[in-house]
Design an enzyme around this catalytic site. Sequence first.
Site: not given
Lengths: 284, 284, 284, 284, 284, 284
Positions: F105, F172, F223
Amino acid sequence: MTGWKHPSPEGWSELAWAALDEDIGPGDLSAACLNPESTVEWVIECQASGVLCGCGIANYLLQPETDDPDDCHTEVQMEDGEPVHKGDVVIRGRSLATRLLTRERTALNYLMLLSGVATLTSKFVEKLNGLEAQITDTRKTIPGMRALQKYAVRCGGGKNHRMGLFDAVMVKDNHIRAAGSIVEAVARVRHNTGHMTRIEVECENLEQVREAVRAGADVVMLDNMDPFTMAEAAKEFRDKVILEASGGIDLDTVRGAAASGVHVVSVGALTHSAPALPFHLEVL
Amino acid sequence: MTGWKHPSPEGWSELAWAALDEDIGPGDLSAACLNPESTVEWVIECQASGVLCGCGIANYLLQPETDDPDDCHTEVQMEDGEPVHKGDVVIRGRSLATRLLTRERTALNYLMLLSGVATLTSKFVEKLNGLEAQITDTRKTIPGMRALQKYAVRCGGGKNHRMGLFDAVMVKDNHIRAAGSIVEAVARVRHNTGHMTRIEVECENLEQVREAVRAGADVVMLDNMDPFTMAEAAKEFRDKVILEASGGIDLDTVRGAAASGVHVVSVGALTHSAPALPFHLEVL
Amino acid sequence: MTGWKHPSPEGWSELAWAALDEDIGPGDLSAACLNPESTVEWVIECQASGVLCGCGIANYLLQPETDDPDDCHTEVQMEDGEPVHKGDVVIRGRSLATRLLTRERTALNYLMLLSGVATLTSKFVEKLNGLEAQITDTRKTIPGMRALQKYAVRCGGGKNHRMGLFDAVMVKDNHIRAAGSIVEAVARVRHNTGHMTRIEVECENLEQVREAVRAGADVVMLDNMDPFTMAEAAKEFRDKVILEASGGIDLDTVRGAAASGVHVVSVGALTHSAPALPFHLEVL
Amino acid sequence: MTGWKHPSPEGWSELAWAALDEDIGPGDLSAACLNPESTVEWVIECQASGVLCGCGIANYLLQPETDDPDDCHTEVQMEDGEPVHKGDVVIRGRSLATRLLTRERTALNYLMLLSGVATLTSKFVEKLNGLEAQITDTRKTIPGMRALQKYAVRCGGGKNHRMGLFDAVMVKDNHIRAAGSIVEAVARVRHNTGHMTRIEVECENLEQVREAVRAGADVVMLDNMDPFTMAEAAKEFRDKVILEASGGIDLDTVRGAAASGVHVVSVGALTHSAPALPFHLEVL
Amino acid sequence: MTGWKHPSPEGWSELAWAALDEDIGPGDLSAACLNPESTVEWVIECQASGVLCGCGIANYLLQPETDDPDDCHTEVQMEDGEPVHKGDVVIRGRSLATRLLTRERTALNYLMLLSGVATLTSKFVEKLNGLEAQITDTRKTIPGMRALQKYAVRCGGGKNHRMGLFDAVMVKDNHIRAAGSIVEAVARVRHNTGHMTRIEVECENLEQVREAVRAGADVVMLDNMDPFTMAEAAKEFRDKVILEASGGIDLDTVRGAAASGVHVVSVGALTHSAPALPFHLEVL
Amino acid sequence: MTGWKHPSPEGWSELAWAALDEDIGPGDLSAACLNPESTVEWVIECQASGVLCGCGIANYLLQPETDDPDDCHTEVQMEDGEPVHKGDVVIRGRSLATRLLTRERTALNYLMLLSGVATLTSKFVEKLNGLEAQITDTRKTIPGMRALQKYAVRCGGGKNHRMGLFDAVMVKDNHIRAAGSIVEAVARVRHNTGHMTRIEVECENLEQVREAVRAGADVVMLDNMDPFTMAEAAKEFRDKVILEASGGIDLDTVRGAAASGVHVVSVGALTHSAPALPFHLEVL
């Protein structure tokens, strides 16, 4: 480490506990002559001149645990990166005598090692006073200590080269031989890495430098070249790629290497041969 | 480590893998320019004179994995503890180029660090030529490297002081102050430890030495004493206890300290300030 | 462990969390019938007479986490090393029902195991009432539990033999055979260890004892000797070396062994065959 | 552990290495008197009668490493679960003397502990000869040793109760009180667990047993009931649920408890108070 | 995890720190443009409709460390298991900008993954509106994420099948073939496991179902059967054993499978193919 | 991982063993119905079309241990990165039935997850057929799975964006706000990082793009811009910096984004929402 400037405990706390464990093992036998409840006042003093590094770890190891008496505390008196002199107190506090004497050595070992690296780095940086070139470290670090040693290099005014094999590419002589040519080697790497990765090529002569620039290298290492050859390389390529001088550079030769016009001088000794800066802990 | 003389991988393999991981992280980007199946022949050469240490770890890191091609192999050419000179080949082999170039730096970093410690130790040991006193290390080691650095000290001809806080007792000034007197401190420790534990007392003057001997100390440390005081102590107590000279002893002062008649001279610099011994790996 | 007398969580907290994890695995299924916010008051009571050990760990496992309701708390009522009787409350507190029932079993398992060791040790110690000889443990401990079991031996009034292979030397019959003689074996060990290490030699007869003393052993083990032979050994060597009686000694034979004049009697059963001392947790 | 019957090293190898590390620490000092290349022949012998358990781990610890001389080998002579008697050789082999003497104690400590559990279990199982009821263990195990001790119980002929809090539900008095009633407690648990989970309810009297059966419990524990009450419970509910007798049952009382008609008798002492079965290693 | 309903940090904190470490490695380079002391206010907003899961972990990663400024805090605004819509604020707080931006991604990655699983589960559960059958998960989980994904299934209204190979038995076709027959396979397992373990048998046709029931299986899996065959099985055996439908069941077929009369429908996609639910962090 | 192209077990073996442990826990109960010595022949078959990834890990988990019978072996039939179809056999072998069924598994779970990522990546890559732009991943990965998922992206024909916070800089909106301007933010980062680090700036409009280029960014992220704005940005700056389109791009919109002239299109869904590719293991 959470931050880059001041690495926080997440990055090194596991190492610090392992270092304590290495010293304490199944128990501090000498603690048997101390009263387990008595507290003492103490300072950590520097014993020579240099640049400080490692206060955060040393303080982390010595600060009180939650169950300690209320008057226990520690205070960092100076900041990593500051110049330090004989007699300067860098951390002070009040602690359980048992905990203090059990952890003292490990805390001092970190301070001595990291301040040693910062101090040696600062000596190289001073030698370049007035020049644009920067001092950078290498991957010749103490196994298990790389991130902390590279932090110490930053505290000493140096810059970091790549952290490891994973964050930038260095095409060395063996890579070149395996790939057939610099052009081919760089092309293969460019094909397999993404757009955020810089590629450096290690070059032994000007011909190789030319090929590396043509191949699109971002950085060219001038490996064990004499200052005159380096100056030639700098004159021709300084505006096209980043140039790094490397290879057995010491405090006597570093200014000459830097004056050739390269952008970066890398020095292995910063992290493999820095003597410790001495500190001791004094119970008042 | 299984054995004391030649520490076997159980003792340091976890550290060695962690050191590799520190360098490789999520992957060796530069390996992209190598053919993953090609093998190369190589040697590790020493680049200066000293005493060798770390061949076992370096070889462990470079030896073939079970899936590697059949012609891959490594051979250690010299033994830890042997004198080594520029140009000496210490390990040689044939390896997958990818694996070799990925692991080379970590293997060399161990060799350089440990041979550096062994080399510095041997210089101290040579200074004592003809004397009975022995050179021993301290707990001023690089965090996480203690057992390996202490092994390097043995390779360089030195002896090991206690490994940590757990295998012997050192009663220091702060312990004495806390207990009220040397006699009381030693009594408390003796009461709390078993019959297999030696007790050392750190003394700053002859009066303390006398009290320590009277208290039943097994070892007395003469801390930062001048050679004349040490000679006096040796004359009086050399046959009753083991005497250890300690405190800022360097290559210039070590013979004087040893000549005072002490049994042991301990030197922190062996493990906190030994410059690396240079090695490099050459693909043939 | 930071201290020797009262080992602090640094030394065993990882083991304690692993033990909790072994019991809780991916989650306590039975907790589903409890209100996750309700708290309960509880006590841990001893259910038989003996010597207490393990309060620190049990309390550590049951004390409130930072997010628990404000009325949660725990209080240790008795100290490790104290005699304890049926009905004595050793820890009490108020806790979240879910956390308490999930951690109860692991806390009790530590208390039962360690108090069992302390209790059996105290029975051996009592047998030596009025004699100078001391009871000591061995390396026949439960894998993973050595430091804690040796702490329990101290709580029961016993002393600790060496902690492991690293903090003292024991030259056994196989070592002697391999080295050729006791004298040679001791010489080799003395040559390879530092000045802080005690050396014990395991002897099966008086001849071996004599050789061991001559060889400079610090401690001599009288292995499986009858009391008369031990008395002879004690008469001759008691003032020159430390003598240890060893080998299948039980509560019936321990006083006879000690009365022979040895300094130490070591007993493996303390740590490999001590029955648990029962405790239970009662929600009020 | 890969298999249930014969747990394979994946399940316990980490524990076994940690146990070795606990004993060896930074190095086996006594190994210094051995020739690092010499090999010796040896056997592990049982020193009393019982049921064997732990051969797999003991052999794992003593088997040759890849670099050992070619004549090194080990052979397990008997199987876990077999009856064993004084003088029986359970493992034999040839090994490097250094490795053997360094690892001997840890291997024997496992054998002694696990065979002790298997032996005590087999004594309980024998007492039930001719009855249908089965002996089962509890969660009163040595912290960190649960899976191995439960394997030893199977080797001794016992069955395993739940492994921990995660693989089955036990509704205890505190759960019942918290939920208001047995019916409510079982309903809550049933609502929160899946279809693969069995639920047991701890009952102190027949009234509770009745409620538990009505609530749909799969198993009912008769906690500290006298044999007559248990017999009554068995008569009424034996065909509807599984009945487990529990609470301070020892070798004197176990047959009476089992004869009451319950399906299972659980015994904490199997894993918290089993004396070790002695073994020793003999170099030939 | 301490509790079953709301797993507490003991169960997943190590994973969470490892995930942070995977992202941060030797340091967040971008943090260099932030003031290390400035704090910012923020919210985490959901960007689509679904069922919330993972607030506990996300909050754990973002909550202030002990040394952070006093105005730092976090507040969970909604509970795991609640329906959530675009624009809903699930956690809000004030944090050091450096810590927040360093940990943001890892916190969001957990929220997105776990809410994705809870959301998909809730869609399957809704399809069974009015039926008795329950949705359950499988062992087809993301390696290392099983306990958390199974918690997300519970948040989405599903039930958990066995957690792994250790808490219940599943006899599959290969087990049956190896044992010779279902009857023999079940008998062997019953003989080797205790009274707290449920046994399920995977059946491919009605004949096998009959044999499994006769063999005493607690649960029978109807593997890849069509709804009509399942209905037949349910009619005959629904009151004797628990029936589970399994095999490639999706949102289109799940109601048909459940309507056949089985007790449980297991769906692998819940944990191997659930698309993430989007969240983002907004600095105010 | 040793290599970049084919990550070797050093990089993921610890994770793989932890995943096995998560499934096996204290033992595979179902193994009790298997003969512990019997071996079986088996294949792993793909059950749908896609791109293969994860053969190395799956094979690592299933390959024979050193003690297995001599006829045990495994053979990888196809390579990671190859297209795969329903019925294709990817690995085959002969194994102990117990080991195979215990590990099956976990091996399949890795194959399904990683092939799912590779397959989805290849679909995005195909959409860009004939264009120069490349598909790249993000940091929106499954916690703990980043290096493996990024390897799967490479297998599917994509490129890797930065591995984490440590190997490249992304400035950012929040960084920009904190620093005051893009110019200031880039300057600060440049001052604190070495010469091997690339810097990307996240821009929301053309003005910001202009400022980022002026500030000396190496890469500019567009962006959530519409294709027309992106085309404008590409026209002006394509030759000066690397341009990356980002923000909710799916299979329908990816070609439009790429056609705008950007160099790179990054897609979070590759690693957070890829459905598993189904595989199963068949015993022959």
